[in-house]
Scaffold this motif. Structure first.
Motif, short mmCIF file in Angstrom:
data_model
loop_
_atom_site.label_atom_id
_atom_site.label_comp_id
_atom_site.label_asym_id
_atom_site.label_seq_id
_atom_site.Cartn_x
_atom_site.Cartn_y
_atom_site.Cartn_z
N GLU A 75 0.82 -1.22 0.00
CA GLU A 75 0.00 0.00 0.00
C GLU A 75 0.85 1.26 0.00
OE1 GLU A 75 -2.87 -0.24 3.15
OE2 GLU A 75 -3.67 -2.15 2.42
N GLU A 76 1.85 1.33 0.88
CA GLU A 76 2.65 2.55 0.95
C GLU A 76 3.51 2.73 -0.30
OE1 GLU A 76 1.96 4.70 3.17
OE2 GLU A 76 0.66 3.32 4.25
N PHE A 77 4.01 1.64 -0.87
CA PHE A 77 4.82 1.76 -2.08
C PHE A 77 4.00 2.31 -3.24
CE2 PHE A 77 6.27 -0.11 -6.13
CZ PHE A 77 7.51 0.48 -6.21
N PHE A 78 2.81 1.77 -3.44
CA PHE A 78 1.99 2.24 -4.57
C PHE A 78 1.52 3.68 -4.36
CE2 PHE A 78 1.85 -2.22 -5.78
CZ PHE A 78 1.88 -2.13 -7.17
N LYS A 79 1.21 4.04 -3.13
CA LYS A 79 0.83 5.44 -2.87
C LYS A 79 2.02 6.36 -3.16
CE LYS A 79 -0.88 4.57 1.30
NZ LYS A 79 -1.49 4.80 2.63
N TRP A 80 3.20 5.94 -2.72
CA TRP A 80 4.41 6.74 -2.97
C TRP A 80 4.65 6.91 -4.46
CZ3 TRP A 80 9.08 6.29 -5.45
CH2 TRP A 80 10.09 7.19 -5.09
N MET A 81 4.49 5.85 -5.22
CA MET A 81 4.71 5.90 -6.67
C MET A 81 3.75 6.90 -7.32
SD MET A 81 7.13 3.82 -7.89
CE MET A 81 6.64 3.26 -9.52
N VAL A 82 2.49 6.87 -6.93
CA VAL A 82 1.51 7.80 -7.50
C VAL A 82 1.88 9.24 -7.17
CG1 VAL A 82 -0.88 8.61 -7.30
CG2 VAL A 82 -0.40 6.18 -7.59
N ILE A 83 2.24 9.49 -5.92
CA ILE A 83 2.61 10.86 -5.52
C ILE A 83 3.85 11.32 -6.27
CG2 ILE A 83 3.33 12.32 -3.58
CD1 ILE A 83 1.83 10.12 -1.80
N PHE A 84 4.83 10.45 -6.38
CA PHE A 84 6.09 10.82 -7.02
C PHE A 84 5.88 11.18 -8.49
CE2 PHE A 84 10.09 9.87 -9.24
CZ PHE A 84 10.98 10.63 -8.49
N PHE A 85 5.10 10.39 -9.21
CA PHE A 85 4.97 10.61 -10.65
C PHE A 85 3.87 11.59 -11.04
CE2 PHE A 85 7.25 6.51 -10.67
CZ PHE A 85 8.32 6.88 -11.49
N THR A 86 2.92 11.86 -10.14
CA THR A 86 1.84 12.79 -10.50
C THR A 86 1.94 14.14 -9.81
OG1 THR A 86 0.31 12.05 -8.75
CG2 THR A 86 0.26 10.85 -10.84
N ALA A 87 2.62 14.21 -8.67
CA ALA A 87 2.69 15.47 -7.93
C ALA A 87 4.12 15.97 -7.74
CB ALA A 87 2.02 15.30 -6.56
N TYR A 88 5.02 15.07 -7.35
CA TYR A 88 6.39 15.48 -7.03
C TYR A 88 7.05 16.22 -8.19
CZ TYR A 88 11.23 15.02 -5.34
OH TYR A 88 12.53 15.27 -4.93
N LYS A 89 6.81 15.78 -9.41
CA LYS A 89 7.43 16.37 -10.58
C LYS A 89 6.59 17.50 -11.19
CE LYS A 89 9.84 12.08 -11.78
NZ LYS A 89 11.21 12.59 -11.62
N HIS A 90 5.44 17.78 -10.59
CA HIS A 90 4.54 18.79 -11.14
C HIS A 90 4.98 20.19 -10.73
CE1 HIS A 90 0.77 20.82 -12.21
NE2 HIS A 90 0.43 19.73 -12.88
N VAL A 91 4.71 21.16 -11.61
CA VAL A 91 5.12 22.54 -11.36
C VAL A 91 4.41 23.14 -10.14
CG1 VAL A 91 3.36 23.53 -12.90
CG2 VAL A 91 5.49 24.79 -12.48
N GLU A 92 3.23 22.63 -9.82
CA GLU A 92 2.50 23.16 -8.66
C GLU A 92 3.11 22.73 -7.33
OE1 GLU A 92 0.33 25.36 -8.59
OE2 GLU A 92 -0.44 25.49 -10.64
N PHE A 93 3.97 21.73 -7.35
CA PHE A 93 4.68 21.32 -6.14
C PHE A 93 5.84 22.29 -5.99
CE2 PHE A 93 5.79 17.22 -3.67
CZ PHE A 93 6.49 17.92 -2.71
N ASP A 94 5.57 23.45 -5.38
CA ASP A 94 6.55 24.53 -5.38
C ASP A 94 6.95 25.02 -3.99
OD1 ASP A 94 4.14 25.69 -4.73
OD2 ASP A 94 4.13 27.14 -6.38
N GLU A 95 6.60 24.25 -2.97
CA GLU A 95 7.04 24.55 -1.60
C GLU A 95 7.02 23.26 -0.80
OE1 GLU A 95 4.21 26.30 1.14
OE2 GLU A 95 2.86 26.71 -0.55
N PRO A 96 7.83 23.15 0.26
CA PRO A 96 7.94 21.89 1.01
C PRO A 96 6.62 21.35 1.57
CG PRO A 96 9.79 23.31 1.54
CD PRO A 96 8.86 24.13 0.67
N TYR A 97 5.73 22.24 2.04
CA TYR A 97 4.48 21.76 2.64
C TYR A 97 3.59 21.05 1.62
CZ TYR A 97 0.30 21.52 5.50
OH TYR A 97 -0.79 21.05 6.20
#
Length: 224
Positions: A75-97
């Motif tokens: 569960e945690e691995f697949f959630k991490w993968m989704v966050i990494f590829f859909t949000a982490y690399k997105h331009v809107e991810f522009d501050e640590p919080y």
């Protein structure tokens, strides 16, 4: 049925709203948060299928190690993968919080649909405990995941980024595994799970505060 759906989704929406509203500096687009929540919901079916295969085709049934792999790791691995590829690399991810916002959104999307399935099977009598324990624990594991994703995204070296990325997946798996172990290994689990959840909330809120401070420094350093 309407009451059951409401009981299933209300805890996730309430907890997500809390963490989203804590982002007072530069809130994320609500469309991105909803998208992350939906991605989390979409994870439920493939994860359930994989867990079914592991239990019935691979004969990984019973025992603490099997439960940890099937639940915490998968569960945690697949959630991490989704966050990494859909949000982490997105331009809107522009501050640590932002890491916390997106991680909590994905995790609560997963927890909300999972919660609905559990209530359909077991009835509304378990709704309170589902909200208090599984749903909130998914959110708190996500706080740790998102905190270190935020640290990784804005670290000043590749080495630090790799270290924080590793922590962002290892720590949630460890916490989830410990959570499961309490139910599997402790006879009077309520005596242990209550302080464990209180500790998770305390440490989670400290992570929220630290991420907010890092975001404030990041935003104040931007060219005016």
């Amino acid at each position: 049925m309407i009451a059951m759906i409401g009981a299933a989704i209300a805890p996730g929406i309430a907890i997500l709203s809390y963490f989203y509203l804590r982002d007072s500096l530069e809130p994320e687009p609500i469309s991105m948060v909803i998208r992350s929540f939906v991605f989390g919901m979409l994870l439920v079916i493939p994860i359930m299928v994989l867990q079914y295969i592991m239990q019935n085709e691979w004969n990984w049934q019973g025992g603490l190690v099997a439960d940890v792999v099937q639940s915490a790791v998968v569960e945690e691995f697949f959630k991490w993968m989704v966050i990494f590829f859909t949000a982490y690399k997105h331009v809107e991810f522009d501050e640590p919080y932002d890491g916390i916002v997106y991680a909590v959104a994905v995790s609560l999307g997963f927890a909300t649909l999972e919660n609905l399935f559990y209530l359909i099977i077991n009835g509304l009598n378990i709704a309170f405990w589902r909200a208090l324990l599984p749903v909130s624990s998914h959110a708190l594991f996500a706080v740790w995941m998102g905190y270190y994703l935020g640290r990784a995204k804005f670290s000043n070296s590749r080495k630090k980024e790799r270290t924080f990325l590793w922590l962002s997946i290892a720590l949630p798996i460890g916490l989830h595994a410990l959570y499961n172990a309490i139910f599997l290994s402790v006879q009077n689990w309520i005596v242990v799970i209550v302080p464990f959840m209180l500790l998770l909330w305390w440490q989670g809120l400290k992570k929220v505060q630290r991420a907010h401070e890092y975001s404030s420094k990041k935003l104040s350093s931007r060219p005016q």
